[in-house]
Design a protein around this motif. Structure first.
Motif, PDB file in Angstrom:
ATOM      1  N   PHE A 114     -13.844  38.592   3.438  1.00  0.00           N
ATOM      2  CA  PHE A 114     -14.829  38.018   2.572  1.00  0.00           C
ATOM      3  C   PHE A 114     -15.109  39.023   1.561  1.00  0.00           C
ATOM      4  CE2 PHE A 114     -19.111  38.542   1.142  1.00  0.00           C
ATOM      5  CZ  PHE A 114     -19.271  37.151   0.523  1.00  0.00           C
ATOM      6  N   LYS A 161     -16.715  28.144  -2.078  1.00  0.00           N
ATOM      7  CA  LYS A 161     -17.327  28.774  -1.096  1.00  0.00           C
ATOM      8  C   LYS A 161     -18.041  30.231  -1.429  1.00  0.00           C
ATOM      9  CE  LYS A 161     -18.335  27.995   3.323  1.00  0.00           C
ATOM     10  NZ  LYS A 161     -19.214  26.996   3.468  1.00  0.00           N
ATOM     11  N   TYR A 162     -17.441  30.853  -2.300  1.00  0.00           N
ATOM     12  CA  TYR A 162     -17.871  32.027  -2.942  1.00  0.00           C
ATOM     13  C   TYR A 162     -19.172  31.899  -3.678  1.00  0.00           C
ATOM     14  CZ  TYR A 162     -13.717  34.369  -0.485  1.00  0.00           C
ATOM     15  OH  TYR A 162     -13.172  34.947   0.468  1.00  0.00           O
ATOM     16  N   LEU A 192     -22.180  31.659   6.603  1.00  0.00           N
ATOM     17  CA  LEU A 192     -21.233  30.673   5.958  1.00  0.00           C
ATOM     18  C   LEU A 192     -20.108  30.422   6.650  1.00  0.00           C
ATOM     19  CD1 LEU A 192     -21.890  31.797   2.137  1.00  0.00           C
ATOM     20  CD2 LEU A 192     -22.739  29.858   3.618  1.00  0.00           C
ATOM     21  N   PHE A 225     -14.350  37.654  -2.304  1.00  0.00           N
ATOM     22  CA  PHE A 225     -15.220  37.506  -2.982  1.00  0.00           C
ATOM     23  C   PHE A 225     -14.889  38.336  -4.554  1.00  0.00           C
ATOM     24  CE2 PHE A 225     -19.200  38.569  -5.254  1.00  0.00           C
ATOM     25  CZ  PHE A 225     -20.111  37.414  -4.869  1.00  0.00           C
ATOM     26  N   ASN A 262     -26.584  25.279   6.829  1.00  0.00           N
ATOM     27  CA  ASN A 262     -25.466  25.627   5.865  1.00  0.00           C
ATOM     28  C   ASN A 262     -25.475  24.185   4.833  1.00  0.00           C
ATOM     29  OD1 ASN A 262     -24.573  27.691   6.673  1.00  0.00           O
ATOM     30  ND2 ASN A 262     -23.255  26.749   8.305  1.00  0.00           N
ATOM     31  N   ILE A 290     -24.398  36.911   5.550  1.00  0.00           N
ATOM     32  CA  ILE A 290     -24.172  35.884   4.925  1.00  0.00           C
ATOM     33  C   ILE A 290     -22.760  35.401   5.244  1.00  0.00           C
ATOM     34  CG2 ILE A 290     -23.114  35.200   2.289  1.00  0.00           C
ATOM     35  CD1 ILE A 290     -25.646  36.706   1.374  1.00  0.00           C
ATOM     36  N   CYS A 291     -21.886  36.376   5.671  1.00  0.00           N
ATOM     37  CA  CYS A 291     -20.743  36.113   6.206  1.00  0.00           C
ATOM     38  C   CYS A 291     -20.961  35.310   7.464  1.00  0.00           C
ATOM     39  CB  CYS A 291     -19.898  37.381   6.811  1.00  0.00           C
ATOM     40  SG  CYS A 291     -18.990  38.088   5.242  1.00  0.00           S
ATOM     41  N   ALA A 304     -21.999  31.680  -1.520  1.00  0.00           N
ATOM     42  CA  ALA A 304     -22.386  33.107  -1.108  1.00  0.00           C
ATOM     43  C   ALA A 304     -23.119  33.741  -2.219  1.00  0.00           C
ATOM     44  CB  ALA A 304     -21.142  34.011  -0.676  1.00  0.00           C
TER      45      ALA A 304
END
Length: 187
Positions: A158, A128-129, A150, A162, A10, A146-147, A132
């Protein structure tokens, strides 16, 4: 295969006692920033970032373009970006980020309001988005993967977040920008 290795999946940048490494298509950018920080060349780094170092994967049409410009404007914002990218989404909060910076949440809010049009919480979630979004462009991971990677506990939350952050669903974002990004790498 490597049981004694602690993978930092991460983290964009991983610093050891005697080494430094970075990942991603723009890993050189993070290495350069870290090197300049170590040399205490704050002013030089800010000038280079401002005029020369917008990551090539970002285009003005990208909904995260303005975020990247803001984040590259000061060393403090770069540090906040690294903190947010290193946290799992389920533990992301202004209190946690403020504690990692050794400041109060009020101080963090005051500093961020001077540098961004977003509330501190919204800025942290946009970071954070954006993380992603980079994974959508640079990997073939599914939304679910991806969820998980992260630290998002609920895929539907999510997807909703997003879309609020980027104006697109993850699939729309990937469809619009992954093709362009691939063409840039090949050409």
């Amino acid at each position: 295969k490597f049981p004694n290795i602690e993978w930092e999946i991460n983290q964009t940048v991983v610093k050891g006692r005697n080494d430094l490494t970075a990942s991603g298509a723009n890993g050189f950018y993070a290495l350069y920033e870290s090197g300049m920080e170590l040399q205490n060349e704050t002013q030089v780094l800010q000038e280079v970032q401002k005029y020369l170092m917008i990551p090539t994967s970002l285009k003005m049409a990208d909904p995260f373009y303005d975020l990247e410009l803001i984040l590259s404007s000061t060393l403090e914002l770069l540090k906040i970006k690294r903190i947010v990218e290193g946290l799992p989404a389920f533990s992301l909060s202004t209190q946690v980020v403020a504690a990692k910076l050794s400041v109060s949440t009020k101080t963090l809010a005051r500093r961020l309001s001077k540098q961004s049009q977003w509330t501190p919480a919204k800025l942290l979630w946009r970071i954070k988005y954006k993380q992603a979004a980079e994974l959508f462009l640079l990997t073939n991971l599914t939304v679910s993967e991806i969820c998980q990677k992260l630290g998002f506990e609920d895929e539907s939350n999510f997807r909703r977040g997003f879309k609020q952050s980027s104006g697109m669903t993850p699939g729309e974002y990937q469809q619009k920008f992954k093709v362009t990004h691939t063409k840039l790498q090949i050409g």
